[in-house]
Enzyme design. Sequence first.
Site, PDB file in Angstrom:
ATOM      1  CD  GLU B  63      -1.612  -2.671   1.404  1.00  0.00           C
ATOM      2  OE1 GLU B  63      -0.099  -2.634   2.139  1.00  0.00           O
ATOM      3  OE2 GLU B  63      -1.983  -3.145   1.115  1.00  0.00           O
ATOM      4  CG  PHE B  88      -5.171  -3.414   4.829  1.00  0.00           C
ATOM      5  CD1 PHE B  88      -4.706  -3.286   6.157  1.00  0.00           C
ATOM      6  CD2 PHE B  88      -4.977  -4.062   3.591  1.00  0.00           C
ATOM      7  CE1 PHE B  88      -5.511  -4.699   6.472  1.00  0.00           C
ATOM      8  CE2 PHE B  88      -5.689  -5.878   4.185  1.00  0.00           C
ATOM      9  CZ  PHE B  88      -5.812  -5.873   5.580  1.00  0.00           C
ATOM     10  CG  ASP B 122     -12.225 -11.034   7.255  1.00  0.00           C
ATOM     11  OD1 ASP B 122     -12.264 -12.770   7.281  1.00  0.00           O
ATOM     12  OD2 ASP B 122     -11.841 -10.406   6.287  1.00  0.00           O
ATOM     13  NE  ARG B 172     -17.625  -8.053   5.296  1.00  0.00           N
ATOM     14  CZ  ARG B 172     -18.365  -9.663   4.750  1.00  0.00           C
ATOM     15  NH1 ARG B 172     -18.564  -9.545   3.720  1.00  0.00           N
ATOM     16  NH2 ARG B 172     -19.494  -9.790   5.856  1.00  0.00           N
TER      17      ARG B 172
END
Lengths: 278, 322
Positions: B63, B88, B122, B172
């Site tokens: 990134e 991220f 997650d 999401r």
Amino acid sequence: MNREVDLGALRSRAHAFRKTILKIITRAGSGHPGGSLSVIDLLTALYFHQLRHDPRNPAWPDRDRVALSKGHACPAWYVVLAECGYFDPAHLWTMRRMGSILQGHPDMARTPGVEISTGSLGLGFSAAIGMALAGKRDGRPYRVYAVLGDGECQEGSVWEGAMFAAHYGLDNLTAIVDRNGIQQTGRTEERIRLDPLADKWRAFNWDVQEIDGHEMGAIISALDRAAAAAGRPHAIVARTIKGKGVSFLEGVAGYHGKALTEDELARALAELDRGPRG
Amino acid sequence: MAITLARTAATKPTRDAYGEAIVEVARDNPRVVALTGDLRDSNRLEAFAAEYPDRFFECGIAEQNMVGVAAGLATCGKIPFVSSFAAFSPGRCYDQIRVLVAQTGLNVKLVSTHGGLTVGEDGMSAQAVEELAMMRSLARMTVIVPADAVETAQVIRAVAEHVGPVYVRLGRVGVPVLFDDSYRFSIGKAPVLRDGSDVTLAACGIMVAEALEAARLLEAEGISARVLNVSTLKPLDVTAILAAARETGAIVTAEEHTIYGGLGGAVCEMVAAHHPVGVERVGVQDRFGESGPPRPLMEAYGLTAGEIAAAARRAVSRKRAP
């Protein structure tokens, strides 16, 4: 390339630049003399031999681009840019002062000729890759040069960029690594070992040349060769001496980020006035 | 200015709307390019990559370099859309964003999906609950959290036209489609979705639907709640927030983010400086997330209409206290 190269003229320019670099850092009272003196021969060859650019038209779309990823060596860059005509050399004496167009680290919004702001290490290299990528996708003929420090190669993002540039086959990109062997607090090999540095670039699938970064003829040949070879990005690992040109600065970590006092400056200029050493 | 709310129970992830919108935007503007760090599927950039292979740049799991490359592209006139997970980007590349994007003011659009707790199973390392504070703290950065898919499509078009750095946080999971085609997003405007006089519910992202539901709950109790969609966290809509402070005298903020430094922080800073009123912050209470399905996580962390209504009751009673 079969251009007539006056190596003596390039050496003389670089020699004069050394004096100006030390003077403006002492005038500013702070700055980074060691890495500016190690990189100045490379920058001189780049700007006065290699680069296709027009200081009167810094936004020319097809100009070659330079990113000083080791942004702390900007006194060397500023001196070169001023000599090229990007701005009035009088500004050199304002470096690091409030309101100056010449900030302590390069600021693209303030300084003509500065293609990208840098300071945090590794950043300019990635930005240079983006410029090279744009040039490829747009079918433009320009080349991009990223000037890195060797200590800078301890930053992980440098290797992210090295992978990326090789993956995209950016042969319009040349990374010049100023391998002076010293970072802020000591020898690079004693802080975090970099050797075999050239092999690292080779392993990342770059076209790699190792040269003496103070030998003008070698620098010119390497730049010419990098500009001619296709298919892969180019790395020039240039062995240099931190503080090159002044006996009491050479190889000394203590002058990474410290201006010379007036007395030290006088001694340094006296040495330099005796002409290039050995 | 009345906003018509959609009458369907449809849901759609905001990241899906991004994937569709960026293809449209790229059709109109050849300078638009897209970058991702091995997340073309999750970021919904597969259609873009298929339609514009020469303008799509896979950057791998790197990134920092991705943001630097985007800055370099921007210096050459491109309009890069840089996508990753919100954990991220900005999490892994904050200094690149700070120096190469914000300090330069380069025209880079950072569009991150998978913001907030509703990433779900997650777990906490993937759940960005603090990145809005990181981005809000950067001078020159515009920060946007759209409430639904309709608004997201308009946001993507608007930020492509806007010159300068922008961070957009998307999600999401499916969220209710709140707006119909008559909705008009504009950067820096916080529209009133429902008017009210006793308290203002200022929400962003998935919490806008919760705030609307909370307003219905409060109405049944005789509390009249105004609902603001504060999709632009920065620059904050001074007019709408100060009008809310003056006219309703109490504010509840609601965000899928820590209560520090995000929407709640922004509203507190503004009203404290210009028109002090009580502010109750609904959000993540100085903790990290954990694994779980999105809805149970929202309930466990207090990100619900019921929590917003409870906060509104507190805010209203504070107003009445001597």
